[in-house]
Scaffold this active site. Structure first.
Site, PDB file in Angstrom:
ATOM      1  N   ASP A 134      69.915   0.726  23.191  1.00 49.64           N
ATOM      2  CA  ASP A 134      68.924   1.521  23.931  1.00 49.64           C
ATOM      3  C   ASP A 134      69.590   2.628  24.743  1.00 49.64           C
ATOM      4  O   ASP A 134      68.973   3.203  25.644  1.00 49.64           O
ATOM      5  CB  ASP A 134      68.131   0.625  24.880  1.00 49.64           C
ATOM      6  CG  ASP A 134      67.111  -0.249  24.168  1.00 49.64           C
ATOM      7  OD1 ASP A 134      66.996  -0.141  22.941  1.00 49.64           O
ATOM      8  OD2 ASP A 134      66.432  -1.044  24.854  1.00 49.64           O
ATOM      9  N   ASP A 184      65.442 -14.542  29.870  1.00 52.14           N
ATOM     10  CA  ASP A 184      66.035 -15.744  29.281  1.00 52.14           C
ATOM     11  C   ASP A 184      65.488 -17.013  29.937  1.00 52.14           C
ATOM     12  O   ASP A 184      65.127 -17.975  29.253  1.00 52.14           O
ATOM     13  CB  ASP A 184      67.568 -15.692  29.385  1.00 52.14           C
ATOM     14  CG  ASP A 184      68.054 -15.187  30.726  1.00 52.14           C
ATOM     15  OD1 ASP A 184      67.260 -15.172  31.699  1.00 52.14           O
ATOM     16  OD2 ASP A 184      69.234 -14.803  30.824  1.00 52.14           O
TER      17      ASP A 184
END
Length: 536
Positions: A124, A272
């Protein structure tokens, strides 16, 4: 955290002659002379300290769980795949040019059948990392490596968005994730993949180690802090069958599990932990393998460390707000619910510590007129619950990991306490933002690779820390004033602990300002060099 809250428990000033009189008279001198205003200070002060001490006492439960259940960590899988499954290795990147080469070099060495392996570089980046990495991947693919380059111009979802976008194109049944600063060992997949032969296993997490652990005192302190998490907490939770989290890297996830749990979501900064709890609420089991080490890089400057800790503090608090109601409603045991609370909410202690700090000076003045015996009655249990739990926790972690070199941790512990103090203001800001529902961008931790760390990398970090270092220096001055007050009232016992506060805040504030000054000088030097080259 509770480790800094515990330091406040030592601040019960009384002059030596008052101590002597209290012992001689066998009474709590003056304890019944407190007025209503004094109680307005003392009651909230000790209530907050008790809350902090409860979080500290939880460390004893972790230590007990580790010692009792560490034998449950599996060394080999119960069964193996008859035919190996396809694996996709995902490498999320964002403006991390310094570590791209070492990352790809290590991943390409993974031992696994090439026809069953797919490597996704999820980039990105908005700087020169993008063209450099794109060209590098193209060369590697032309050489026959199973590698693909995926670049997003829209960073929606940040890391979670990149992982979800990559999974949409992935061919693997399992997703191995490595952050840009990790160097997985060559046998990583060989040692981990067969644990998924049990169809109920959704995640296999391995233990982080640190390439630059000995780079500086700061990196040593960070390593000590993380060792406690990876050596004790994960083992204790896994061994007792409690929920624990995938750490976002150095692990493998089952694709079906990700989809079943609702996919990668980006409404928190710790995607996560969010996915981990959603998956375990669905009944998926996680496995932790601490004997598999995955080297990584620690932040080498104070501000980078604080940025990382702020992200974790805000993200975990967001996950707590999002998932704790569902966890409490779930048909799971009370131990799972209690451990989830302690795991997801410890950062609430940072704003509590700010309040304790504000109350500390007036409370010290009030307690000047209270006897020595009161400290034994009230403070001693809190000290045992908080301060000594920290000592026990981290020394045990080092002893278990490094049995021949664990004693060095004794000398690092005071600096760990100081660094815990240094995080108070920045993490308080992060927690308050989470509680208020304020969203923020995923700010990556600067990474420089071991060879570049000495100069903090070729691309000096272009950021401003704003008001934070000045607030930290101000808090340092506040605690320095309290230290001078202790000298005035002859409370020398409190001085070493107050100086941990002073040094922690000054360390954070002055080191950040110094590093920013050096960054500006490097930027000016590099800009001048570019101008000269352009003219010539």
């Amino acid at each position: 955290m509770d480790l800094i809250g515990s330091l406040a428990l030592f601040l019960a000033p009384s002059k030596v002659d008052r101590w002597t009189r209290a012992l001689t008279d066998n009474t709590f001198s003056g304890i019944h002379q407190l007025g209503w205003f004094d109680w307005l200070l003392l009651v909230p002060y000790f209530v907050l300290l008790t809350i902090l001490a409860i979080y500290g006492a939880h460390r004893y439960a972790v230590v007990r769980g580790y010692l009792k259940y560490k034998h449950r960590v599996p060394l080999v899988p119960e069964t193996k795949f008859a035919a190996l499954p396809r694996v996709t290795v995902q490498l999320p990147l964002f403006n991390e040019r310094n570590v791209v080469d070492q990352l790809l070099e290590s991943v390409l060495k993974l031992r696994y059948p090439k026809e069953l392996l797919e490597i996704q570089v999820l980039d990105d980046s908005t700087d020169d990392t993008h063209p450099y990495t794109e060209a590098l991947v193209a060369r590697l693919k032309a050489q026959g490596h199973p590698i693909e380059y995926i670049h997003r111009t829209d960073r929606t979802g940040f890391k979670a968005g990149a992982l979800q976008a990559g999974m949409a194109q992935a061919k693997g049944e399992f997703m191995a994730v490595f952050d840009a600063d990790f160097i997985p060992p060559e046998d990583f997949l060989e040692k981990t993949i067969h644990f998924f032969s049990d169809p109920n296993i959704g995640v296999v997490q391995t233990r982080w180690t640190y390439l630059n652990r000995d780079f500086s005192l700061l990196t040593e302190v960070q390593a000590l802090m993380l060792d406690g998490h990876f050596a004790l907490e994960h083992v204790a939770r896994f061994g007792q069958g409690l929920f624990f989290n995938f750490n976002g890297t150095a692990g493998i996830l089952r694709r079906v599990m990700i989809n079943d749990a609702g996919g990668w979501q980006h409404d928190t900064l710790t995607e996560d932990s969010d996915l981990s709890y959603r998956a375990q609420l669905k009944g998926w089991r996680f496995i932790y393998l601490p004997w598999i080490e995955c080297p990584s890089e620690l932040p080498v400057d104070t501000y980078g460390f604080q940025v990382q800790q702020q992200r974790w503090a805000k993200g975990l608090t967001q996950v707590a707000l999002k998932l704790l109601p569902a966890i409490f409603r779930a048909k799971i045991g009370w131990r799972e619910k209690a451990e989830a609370w302690f795991h997801l909410t410890p950062n609430l202690s940072y704003p509590l510590m700010v309040i304790v700090s504000a109350l500390m000076l007036p409370v010290m003045i009030v307690r000047f007129y209270i006897g020595w015996g009161q400290m034994l009655l009230i403070d001693a249990p809190l000290i045992v619950c908080s301060f000594w739990s920290v000592v026990t926790f981290y020394l045990l972690a080092e002893h278990e990991l490094y049995p021949n070199n664990w004693k060095r941790a004794i000398f690092i512990l005071p600096f760990l306490l100081a660094m815990g103090v240094a995080l108070t203001i920045s993490n308080t800001k992060a927690v308050i933002e989470a509680l208020m529902g304020k969203q923020s961008a995923f700010v990556r931790t600067p990474k420089y690779a071991p060879k570049a760390a000495g100069s903090l990398g070729a691309t000096a970090y272009k950021r401003k820390s704003g008001w934070l270092p000045f607030a930290e220096i101000g808090m340092g001055c506040f605690f320095l004033f309290m230290a001078l007050y202790c000298i005035e009232v002859m409370n020398f016992f409190a001085l070493p602990f107050l100086m941990i506060f002073v040094s922690g805040y000054f360390w954070a504030g002055f080191s950040t300002l110094w590093q920013e000054h050096q960054a500006r000088l490097r930027y000016q030097r590099d800009s001048a060099k570019v101008e000269v080259e352009a003219i010539s």
